[in-house]
Scaffold this motif. Sequence first.
Motif, mmCIF file in Angstrom:
data_model
loop_
_atom_site.group_PDB
_atom_site.id
_atom_site.type_symbol
_atom_site.label_atom_id
_atom_site.label_comp_id
_atom_site.label_asym_id
_atom_site.label_seq_id
_atom_site.Cartn_x
_atom_site.Cartn_y
_atom_site.Cartn_z
ATOM 1 N N LYS A 51 0.892 -0.990 -0.677
ATOM 2 C CA LYS A 51 -0.011 -0.097 0.163
ATOM 3 C C LYS A 51 0.961 0.998 -0.052
ATOM 4 C CE LYS A 51 -4.322 -1.971 0.968
ATOM 5 N NZ LYS A 51 -5.634 -2.282 -0.303
ATOM 6 N N THR A 52 0.502 2.026 -0.341
ATOM 7 C CA THR A 52 1.094 3.092 -0.175
ATOM 8 C C THR A 52 0.380 4.878 -0.116
ATOM 9 O OG1 THR A 52 2.114 3.168 -2.812
ATOM 10 C CG2 THR A 52 2.183 5.617 -2.513
ATOM 11 N N MET B 109 -12.861 4.453 4.510
ATOM 12 C CA MET B 109 -12.544 5.856 4.111
ATOM 13 C C MET B 109 -11.986 5.200 2.532
ATOM 14 S SD MET B 109 -13.595 8.949 2.799
ATOM 15 C CE MET B 109 -13.466 10.300 4.654
ATOM 16 N N ASN B 110 -10.849 4.857 3.474
ATOM 17 C CA ASN B 110 -9.329 4.514 2.537
ATOM 18 C C ASN B 110 -10.662 3.251 1.472
ATOM 19 O OD1 ASN B 110 -7.853 5.792 3.779
ATOM 20 N ND2 ASN B 110 -7.267 3.889 4.975
ATOM 21 N N ARG B 111 -10.732 2.238 2.065
ATOM 22 C CA ARG B 111 -11.695 1.521 0.836
ATOM 23 C C ARG B 111 -12.600 2.064 -0.260
ATOM 24 N NH1 ARG B 111 -10.631 -2.035 -2.308
ATOM 25 N NH2 ARG B 111 -12.534 -2.919 -2.752
ATOM 26 N N TYR B 112 -13.156 3.197 0.374
ATOM 27 C CA TYR B 112 -14.488 4.257 -0.134
ATOM 28 C C TYR B 112 -13.088 4.645 -1.534
ATOM 29 C CZ TYR B 112 -17.537 7.255 -1.731
ATOM 30 O OH TYR B 112 -18.234 8.135 -2.400
ATOM 31 N N ILE B 113 -12.423 4.933 -1.356
ATOM 32 C CA ILE B 113 -12.043 5.952 -2.476
ATOM 33 C C ILE B 113 -10.727 5.365 -2.525
ATOM 34 C CG2 ILE B 113 -9.461 7.730 -2.479
ATOM 35 C CD1 ILE B 113 -12.189 8.848 -1.328
ATOM 36 N N GLU B 114 -10.151 4.370 -2.563
ATOM 37 C CA GLU B 114 -10.248 2.808 -3.213
ATOM 38 C C GLU B 114 -10.857 2.416 -4.546
ATOM 39 O OE1 GLU B 114 -6.754 -0.492 -3.103
ATOM 40 O OE2 GLU B 114 -8.245 -0.266 -1.562
ATOM 41 N N GLU B 115 -11.806 1.915 -3.893
ATOM 42 C CA GLU B 115 -13.233 1.665 -4.212
ATOM 43 C C GLU B 115 -13.758 2.682 -5.532
ATOM 44 O OE1 GLU B 115 -16.274 0.404 -2.984
ATOM 45 O OE2 GLU B 115 -14.788 -1.090 -1.563
#
Length: 89
Positions: free
Chosen positions: A3-4, A29-35
Amino acid sequence: MAKTQLNVRVDEATAEAARARALQRGVSMNRYIEELVLKDAGEIGQTFVEAASDFMKQYERVFAEEFGRERREAPDAAPTPHEGLPGTT
């Protein structure tokens, strides 16, 4: 996969909307942005494929006339899949 970390700045309303959407979806929030990024990248790829397909449909006859002629002139050329079909040359 490694991960970066990315640091982004958005206005407070955008940050709050992102937090709310992630919470509604039950993801971080990380997963949401990644998706969102993966979805956007996939849509761009799909848009390219659709545009290429439309281009080929529009110019199929031109390609068949230009390149099909060369194939027919070659003594060992195998027929292309569309040769001999009604409406093709």
